[in-house]
Design a protein around this motif. Structure first.
Motif, PDB file in Angstrom:
ATOM      1  N   PHE A  72       0.814  -1.209   0.000  1.00 42.79           N
ATOM      2  CA  PHE A  72       0.000   0.000   0.000  1.00 42.79           C
ATOM      3  C   PHE A  72       0.854   1.268   0.000  1.00 42.79           C
ATOM      4  CE2 PHE A  72      -3.477  -2.619   2.088  1.00 42.79           C
ATOM      5  CZ  PHE A  72      -4.251  -2.652   0.940  1.00 42.79           C
ATOM      6  N   LEU A  73       2.163   1.110  -0.015  1.00 36.55           N
ATOM      7  CA  LEU A  73       3.028   2.282   0.079  1.00 36.55           C
ATOM      8  C   LEU A  73       2.816   3.252  -1.079  1.00 36.55           C
ATOM      9  CD1 LEU A  73       6.413   0.743   1.302  1.00 36.55           C
ATOM     10  CD2 LEU A  73       4.864   2.212   2.585  1.00 36.55           C
ATOM     11  N   PHE A  74       2.547   2.732  -2.273  1.00 33.46           N
ATOM     12  CA  PHE A  74       2.382   3.627  -3.421  1.00 33.46           C
ATOM     13  C   PHE A  74       1.163   4.529  -3.238  1.00 33.46           C
ATOM     14  CE2 PHE A  74      -0.446   0.200  -4.593  1.00 33.46           C
ATOM     15  CZ  PHE A  74      -1.447   0.802  -5.333  1.00 33.46           C
ATOM     16  N   LEU A  75       0.108   4.017  -2.593  1.00 32.75           N
ATOM     17  CA  LEU A  75      -1.073   4.844  -2.354  1.00 32.75           C
ATOM     18  C   LEU A  75      -0.776   5.960  -1.357  1.00 32.75           C
ATOM     19  CD1 LEU A  75      -3.954   2.207  -2.174  1.00 32.75           C
ATOM     20  CD2 LEU A  75      -3.613   3.954  -3.917  1.00 32.75           C
ATOM     21  N   PHE A  76      -0.051   5.622  -0.297  1.00 29.57           N
ATOM     22  CA  PHE A  76       0.277   6.634   0.703  1.00 29.57           C
ATOM     23  C   PHE A  76       1.241   7.671   0.134  1.00 29.57           C
ATOM     24  CE2 PHE A  76      -1.714   3.531   3.286  1.00 29.57           C
ATOM     25  CZ  PHE A  76      -2.121   4.168   4.444  1.00 29.57           C
ATOM     26  N   LYS A  77       2.147   7.229  -0.723  1.00 29.75           N
ATOM     27  CA  LYS A  77       3.051   8.188  -1.356  1.00 29.75           C
ATOM     28  C   LYS A  77       2.283   9.085  -2.318  1.00 29.75           C
ATOM     29  CE  LYS A  77       7.093   9.953  -1.905  1.00 29.75           C
ATOM     30  NZ  LYS A  77       7.756  10.633  -0.775  1.00 29.75           N
ATOM     31  N   PHE A  78       1.323   8.510  -3.011  1.00 32.87           N
ATOM     32  CA  PHE A  78       0.488   9.319  -3.896  1.00 32.87           C
ATOM     33  C   PHE A  78      -0.243  10.402  -3.105  1.00 32.87           C
ATOM     34  CE2 PHE A  78      -3.892   9.967  -5.415  1.00 32.87           C
ATOM     35  CZ  PHE A  78      -3.624  10.632  -6.601  1.00 32.87           C
ATOM     36  N   LEU A  79      -0.797  10.031  -1.949  1.00 34.47           N
ATOM     37  CA  LEU A  79      -1.496  11.015  -1.122  1.00 34.47           C
ATOM     38  C   LEU A  79      -0.541  12.088  -0.612  1.00 34.47           C
ATOM     39  CD1 LEU A  79      -3.864   8.710   0.967  1.00 34.47           C
ATOM     40  CD2 LEU A  79      -4.468  10.173  -0.951  1.00 34.47           C
ATOM     41  N   ALA A  80       0.686  11.667  -0.256  1.00 36.17           N
ATOM     42  CA  ALA A  80       1.667  12.642   0.228  1.00 36.17           C
ATOM     43  C   ALA A  80       2.041  13.631  -0.874  1.00 36.17           C
ATOM     44  CB  ALA A  80       2.910  11.921   0.744  1.00 36.17           C
ATOM     45  N   LEU A  81       2.224  13.136  -2.093  1.00 33.71           N
ATOM     46  CA  LEU A  81       2.570  14.022  -3.205  1.00 33.71           C
ATOM     47  C   LEU A  81       1.381  14.892  -3.592  1.00 33.71           C
ATOM     48  CD1 LEU A  81       4.636  11.577  -5.452  1.00 33.71           C
ATOM     49  CD2 LEU A  81       5.502  13.362  -3.943  1.00 33.71           C
ATOM     50  N   LYS A  90      -5.110  20.656  -0.531  1.00 29.39           N
ATOM     51  CA  LYS A  90      -5.811  20.805   0.741  1.00 29.39           C
ATOM     52  C   LYS A  90      -7.150  20.070   0.752  1.00 29.39           C
ATOM     53  CE  LYS A  90      -2.547  23.544   2.123  1.00 29.39           C
ATOM     54  NZ  LYS A  90      -1.570  23.078   3.131  1.00 29.39           N
ATOM     55  N   ILE A  91      -7.630  19.683  -0.413  1.00 28.91           N
ATOM     56  CA  ILE A  91      -8.923  18.996  -0.509  1.00 28.91           C
ATOM     57  C   ILE A  91      -8.642  17.495  -0.579  1.00 28.91           C
ATOM     58  CG2 ILE A  91     -11.127  18.917  -1.723  1.00 28.91           C
ATOM     59  CD1 ILE A  91     -10.402  21.563  -3.038  1.00 28.91           C
ATOM     60  N   GLU A  92      -8.547  16.865   0.577  1.00 35.04           N
ATOM     61  CA  GLU A  92      -8.112  15.474   0.621  1.00 35.04           C
ATOM     62  C   GLU A  92      -9.114  14.526  -0.021  1.00 35.04           C
ATOM     63  OE1 GLU A  92      -7.100  14.303   4.533  1.00 35.04           O
ATOM     64  OE2 GLU A  92      -5.358  15.627   4.683  1.00 35.04           O
ATOM     65  N   TRP A  93     -10.411  14.852   0.063  1.00 30.94           N
ATOM     66  CA  TRP A  93     -11.397  13.911  -0.455  1.00 30.94           C
ATOM     67  C   TRP A  93     -11.295  13.750  -1.968  1.00 30.94           C
ATOM     68  CZ3 TRP A  93     -14.828  16.008  -3.914  1.00 30.94           C
ATOM     69  CH2 TRP A  93     -15.028  17.386  -3.862  1.00 30.94           C
ATOM     70  N   LEU A  94     -10.675  14.706  -2.645  1.00 32.26           N
ATOM     71  CA  LEU A  94     -10.469  14.524  -4.081  1.00 32.26           C
ATOM     72  C   LEU A  94      -9.542  13.340  -4.348  1.00 32.26           C
ATOM     73  CD1 LEU A  94     -10.071  18.170  -5.442  1.00 32.26           C
ATOM     74  CD2 LEU A  94     -11.963  16.596  -5.841  1.00 32.26           C
ATOM     75  N   ALA A  95      -8.483  13.237  -3.538  1.00 36.00           N
ATOM     76  CA  ALA A  95      -7.514  12.153  -3.738  1.00 36.00           C
ATOM     77  C   ALA A  95      -7.992  10.839  -3.146  1.00 36.00           C
ATOM     78  CB  ALA A  95      -6.168  12.537  -3.131  1.00 36.00           C
ATOM     79  N   THR A  96      -8.745  10.914  -2.056  1.00 36.83           N
ATOM     80  CA  THR A  96      -9.152   9.677  -1.379  1.00 36.83           C
ATOM     81  C   THR A  96     -10.452   9.097  -1.914  1.00 36.83           C
ATOM     82  OG1 THR A  96     -10.246  10.998   0.336  1.00 36.83           O
ATOM     83  CG2 THR A  96      -7.969  10.314   0.745  1.00 36.83           C
ATOM     84  N   VAL A  97     -11.281   9.932  -2.558  1.00 37.87           N
ATOM     85  CA  VAL A  97     -12.584   9.455  -3.035  1.00 37.87           C
ATOM     86  C   VAL A  97     -12.719   9.602  -4.550  1.00 37.87           C
ATOM     87  CG1 VAL A  97     -15.088   9.741  -2.866  1.00 37.87           C
ATOM     88  CG2 VAL A  97     -13.668  10.004  -0.823  1.00 37.87           C
TER      89      VAL A  97
END
Length: 344
Positions: A72-81, A90-97
């Motif tokens: 799952f590291l690639f997903l967490f790195k994607f969110l970090a980038l 700043k709009i996290e739900w765009l990346a997570t949803v």
């Protein structure tokens, strides 16, 4: 082979070609064989290799920092980038949803988007090219996962290249591939292959540069305390330097006094059975390493801005166990100085 035999074979081939491959039982049979093989492989790995067990979940452990598994590291790195993108970050739900929903939707609609009837890989350039870029992106993001996304010293080569390699290049490549594959009646297959190849090479090259230029963590010094008594003494010394001010000599302090910024803070006595019986050694080490920001306790681990190495934190926990935990018997410890003779 005579002409009549050739004709029969050709007729049979045409019939089979016209009928196509049946989902049942042809495809199902092959899928079942592969699934059975993977299942047997998993059983063998679990039996003879196994997975190292972790400590049991500790509900009282407020210092636990969850970390993703490697897949799952690639997903967490994607969110970090993604978080570094101006405004959108700043709009996290765009990346997570939204982004995962779009990706799943594209996969779901792919049979309707790509109506190519051919099965030969040379005729399936669009899906193969897109999937190649996606796989390379996942691999490079996984490799970059342990590299800090931002640097306290400001922009560096590693921090600048990460969003380019992890977001910009694959995003543009996939967009360009879909445009070429869907906008043209006869897609330029050679150009699509070049786009996927160039994007993959760029991502690999930038990832290698990131890994080479990323700062390496400082190597901790090796503490020489080989015996248990030496470790207890070392832990006592370290405790007196870093912990006494808030917790007292014997760990009985319940209200911090005389410490600027923490005056009057209520804390649990760390020599109590409530702490020593319920907190594992790993929990105590994590608390010392990461601190407890909500209680005003800063991190003491070197990797997190503190002064203590991993071995030094181990010594403090060892001292706490043998000094205050009644389940542990204090070993005989040699005095630092020999006793004075009579008359000295």
């Amino acid at each position: 082979m005579n002409e009549e035999t050739k004709k029969k074979i050709l007729e049979k081939y045409q019939r089979e070609l016209h009928r196509g491959e049946r989902f049942w039982p042809d495809s199902i049979f092959r899928d079942a064989i592969v699934a059975l093989g993977i299942f047997i492989l998993l059983i063998l790995l679990a039996t003879f290799v196994g997975v190292p067990t972790e400590p049991k979940a500790d509900p009282s452990d407020t210092s636990y920092i969850p970390r993703p598994e490697w897949y799952f590291l690639f997903l967490f790195k994607f969110l970090a980038l993604y978080g570094q993108i101006p405004l959108l970050g700043k709009i996290e739900w765009l990346a997570t949803v939204v982004v995962p929903t779009i990706a799943i939707g594209v996969l779901f609609l792919l049979p309707f988007i790509d109506r190519n009837p051919y099965r030969y890989y040379g005729k399936r350039v669009l899906p193969i090219s897109v999937m190649a870029v996606v796989v390379v992106t996942m691999i490079t993001l996984t490799l970059m996962a342990n590299v800090p996304t931002v640097s306290p010293e400001g922009p560096t080569v590693a921090t600048i290249l990460q969003p380019i390699s992890g977001l910009l290049v694959p995003g543009l490549a996939i967009l360009l591939l879909f445009i070429m594959g869907l906008a043209f009646k006869n897609p330029p297959t050679r150009a699509m292959i070049w786009v996927a190849a160039v994007a993959s090479v760029l991502m690999v090259a930038m990832t290698a540069t990131i890994l080479i230029t990323a700062p390496t963590p400082e190597v901790e010094e090796v503490e020489v305390a080989t015996t248990l008594p030496d470790q207890i003494v070392a832990g006592q010394d370290l405790y007196s330097l870093h912990c006494v001010e808030c917790h007292g000599d014997d760990g009985k302090v319940t209200v911090i006094e005389g410490v600027e910024g923490l005056e009057g803070t209520v804390v649990s006595p760390i020599n109590s059975t409530d702490v020593l019986y319920t907190f594992t050694d790993e929990t105590l080490k994590n608390i010392i390493t990461y601190g407890q920001q909500d209680l005003g306790m800063p991190p003491f681990g070197k990797a997190y801005g503190g002064e203590l190495s991993t071995s030094q934190i181990d010594y403090i926990v060892t001292f706490m166990r043998y000094a205050w935990d009644d389940r542990f018997e204090m070993p005989p410890i040699k005095p630092l100085f020999p006793p004075l003779a009579e008359g000295e």
